[in-house]
Design a protein around this motif. Structure first.
Motif, short mmCIF file in Angstrom:
data_model
loop_
_atom_site.label_atom_id
_atom_site.label_comp_id
_atom_site.label_asym_id
_atom_site.label_seq_id
_atom_site.Cartn_x
_atom_site.Cartn_y
_atom_site.Cartn_z
N LEU A 56 0.84 -1.20 0.00
CA LEU A 56 0.00 0.00 0.00
C LEU A 56 0.88 1.26 0.00
CD1 LEU A 56 -2.72 1.46 0.21
CD2 LEU A 56 -2.66 1.04 2.67
N ALA A 57 1.93 1.26 0.80
CA ALA A 57 2.81 2.43 0.90
C ALA A 57 3.51 2.70 -0.43
CB ALA A 57 3.84 2.22 2.01
N THR A 58 3.97 1.66 -1.12
CA THR A 58 4.65 1.89 -2.40
C THR A 58 3.68 2.42 -3.45
OG1 THR A 58 4.45 -0.46 -3.01
CG2 THR A 58 6.56 0.27 -2.06
N ARG A 59 2.43 1.94 -3.42
CA ARG A 59 1.44 2.44 -4.39
C ARG A 59 1.08 3.89 -4.09
NH1 ARG A 59 3.71 -2.14 -5.28
NH2 ARG A 59 3.01 -3.02 -7.24
N TYR A 60 0.95 4.21 -2.82
CA TYR A 60 0.69 5.60 -2.41
C TYR A 60 1.83 6.51 -2.90
CZ TYR A 60 -0.50 9.46 0.80
OH TYR A 60 -0.84 10.67 1.34
N ALA A 61 3.07 6.08 -2.66
CA ALA A 61 4.23 6.87 -3.08
C ALA A 61 4.29 7.00 -4.60
CB ALA A 61 5.52 6.23 -2.54
N ALA A 62 3.97 5.93 -5.32
CA ALA A 62 4.00 5.98 -6.79
C ALA A 62 2.99 6.99 -7.33
CB ALA A 62 3.73 4.60 -7.37
N LYS A 63 1.82 7.02 -6.74
CA LYS A 63 0.78 7.93 -7.22
C LYS A 63 1.12 9.38 -6.86
CE LYS A 63 -2.48 4.17 -7.21
NZ LYS A 63 -3.85 3.72 -6.99
N GLU A 64 1.74 9.58 -5.72
CA GLU A 64 2.23 10.93 -5.36
C GLU A 64 3.34 11.35 -6.32
OE1 GLU A 64 1.36 13.25 -3.14
OE2 GLU A 64 -0.19 12.14 -2.08
N LEU A 116 9.98 1.42 -8.02
CA LEU A 116 9.60 1.37 -6.60
C LEU A 116 10.72 0.72 -5.79
CD1 LEU A 116 5.99 -0.08 -6.98
CD2 LEU A 116 6.64 2.32 -6.78
N SER A 117 10.85 1.15 -4.56
CA SER A 117 11.82 0.55 -3.66
C SER A 117 11.28 0.60 -2.24
CB SER A 117 13.15 1.30 -3.75
OG SER A 117 14.13 0.65 -2.98
N ASP A 118 11.54 -0.44 -1.49
CA ASP A 118 11.20 -0.40 -0.06
C ASP A 118 12.33 -1.03 0.74
OD1 ASP A 118 10.41 -3.35 0.76
OD2 ASP A 118 9.29 -2.97 -1.08
N GLU A 119 12.58 -0.47 1.89
CA GLU A 119 13.64 -0.94 2.76
C GLU A 119 13.19 -0.78 4.20
OE1 GLU A 119 16.90 -2.78 3.92
OE2 GLU A 119 16.40 -2.50 1.81
N GLN A 120 12.73 -1.86 4.79
CA GLN A 120 12.27 -1.92 6.17
C GLN A 120 11.17 -0.91 6.48
OE1 GLN A 120 15.32 -2.47 9.07
NE2 GLN A 120 16.49 -3.81 7.75
N THR A 121 11.52 0.34 6.78
CA THR A 121 10.48 1.30 7.17
C THR A 121 10.22 2.38 6.14
OG1 THR A 121 12.06 2.75 8.29
CG2 THR A 121 11.04 0.99 9.62
N MET A 122 11.03 2.46 5.09
CA MET A 122 10.89 3.52 4.10
C MET A 122 10.55 2.94 2.73
SD MET A 122 11.44 6.20 5.94
CE MET A 122 11.56 7.50 4.73
N VAL A 123 9.73 3.67 1.99
CA VAL A 123 9.44 3.31 0.60
C VAL A 123 9.73 4.53 -0.26
CG1 VAL A 123 7.70 1.60 1.25
CG2 VAL A 123 6.98 3.91 0.65
N MET A 124 10.04 4.25 -1.53
CA MET A 124 10.35 5.33 -2.46
C MET A 124 9.80 4.97 -3.84
SD MET A 124 14.02 6.87 -3.44
CE MET A 124 14.24 7.43 -5.10
N ALA A 125 9.30 5.97 -4.52
CA ALA A 125 8.84 5.79 -5.89
C ALA A 125 9.39 6.92 -6.74
CB ALA A 125 7.32 5.78 -5.94
N THR A 126 9.80 6.56 -7.95
CA THR A 126 10.23 7.54 -8.94
C THR A 126 9.41 7.32 -10.19
OG1 THR A 126 12.47 7.52 -8.05
CG2 THR A 126 12.18 8.43 -10.26
N VAL A 127 8.88 8.39 -10.75
CA VAL A 127 8.07 8.33 -11.96
C VAL A 127 8.67 9.27 -13.00
CG1 VAL A 127 5.83 8.96 -12.95
CG2 VAL A 127 5.93 7.63 -10.84
N MET A 128 8.76 8.76 -14.22
CA MET A 128 9.17 9.60 -15.35
C MET A 128 8.07 9.58 -16.39
SD MET A 128 13.27 8.82 -15.87
CE MET A 128 12.93 7.52 -16.98
N LEU A 129 7.77 10.75 -16.93
CA LEU A 129 6.87 10.87 -18.08
C LEU A 129 7.76 11.02 -19.30
CD1 LEU A 129 4.22 13.36 -16.65
CD2 LEU A 129 4.10 10.86 -16.75
N VAL A 130 7.71 10.02 -20.18
CA VAL A 130 8.59 9.98 -21.35
C VAL A 130 7.76 9.89 -22.63
CG1 VAL A 130 10.45 8.89 -20.02
CG2 VAL A 130 8.79 7.46 -21.24
#
Length: 150
Positions: A56-64, A116-130
């Motif tokens: 859920l956290a990675t999807r939230y981050a991806a959409k943000e 997407l990336s997750d590591e224990q307590t943190m998640v990260m998402a990067t999005v590129m529009l190409v």
């Protein structure tokens, strides 16, 4: 040189999502995840498991991150329901836009790439529009069918 229409990144503490789940329960899940994503969320154990919370956290981050790449944030032109972040048969995350976002992307001549990336307590998402490519894209039904076949 290749064109980049937008770049967005979001870093999120999974404990924040866990707290929102505790406070708002299923209402929060329904606000963030599409039907296709909710199926995978439940398969991963839902709100009661660490895997579910990280999903859920990675999807939230991806959409943000998508909203940042788009340049408007969530709410003005985009909602959490405008895109599903699913996985292809190799496990790679892919953005599957709903019809309204698909039209907006076509008008801009771009497509969405996500990491997407997750590591224990943190998640990260990067999005590129190409720029749109000619490679075939998967839709919700194709991704769901491939998951069921596995």
């Amino acid at each position: 040189m290749s064109t980049l229409y937008g770049l967005g990144c979001d870093l999120l503490d999974a404990a924040r999502v866990d707290a929102l789940l505790n406070d708002h329960g299923e209402r929060f899940v329904q606000r963030i995840l599409t039907d296709a994503e909710r199926s995978e969320f439940e398969r991963r154990g839902g709100a009661q498991s660490r895997r579910g919370v990280l999903y859920l956290a990675t999807r939230y981050a991806a959409k943000e991150a998508l909203a940042k790449a788009w340049g408007t944030g969530i709410g003005k032109e985009l909602s959490f329901q405008d895109v599903s972040v699913l996985n292809d048969e190799a496990g790679r995350p892919v953005c599957v836009p709903a019809d309204a976002l698909k039209l907006k992307l076509a008008q801009r001549g771009c497509e969405v790439l996500v990491s997407l990336s997750d590591e224990q307590t943190m998640v990260m998402a990067t999005v590129m529009l190409v720029p749109q490519s000619d490679r075939p894209r998967l839709n919700h039904e194709q991704l769901s069918t491939r998951k069921e076949e596995q």
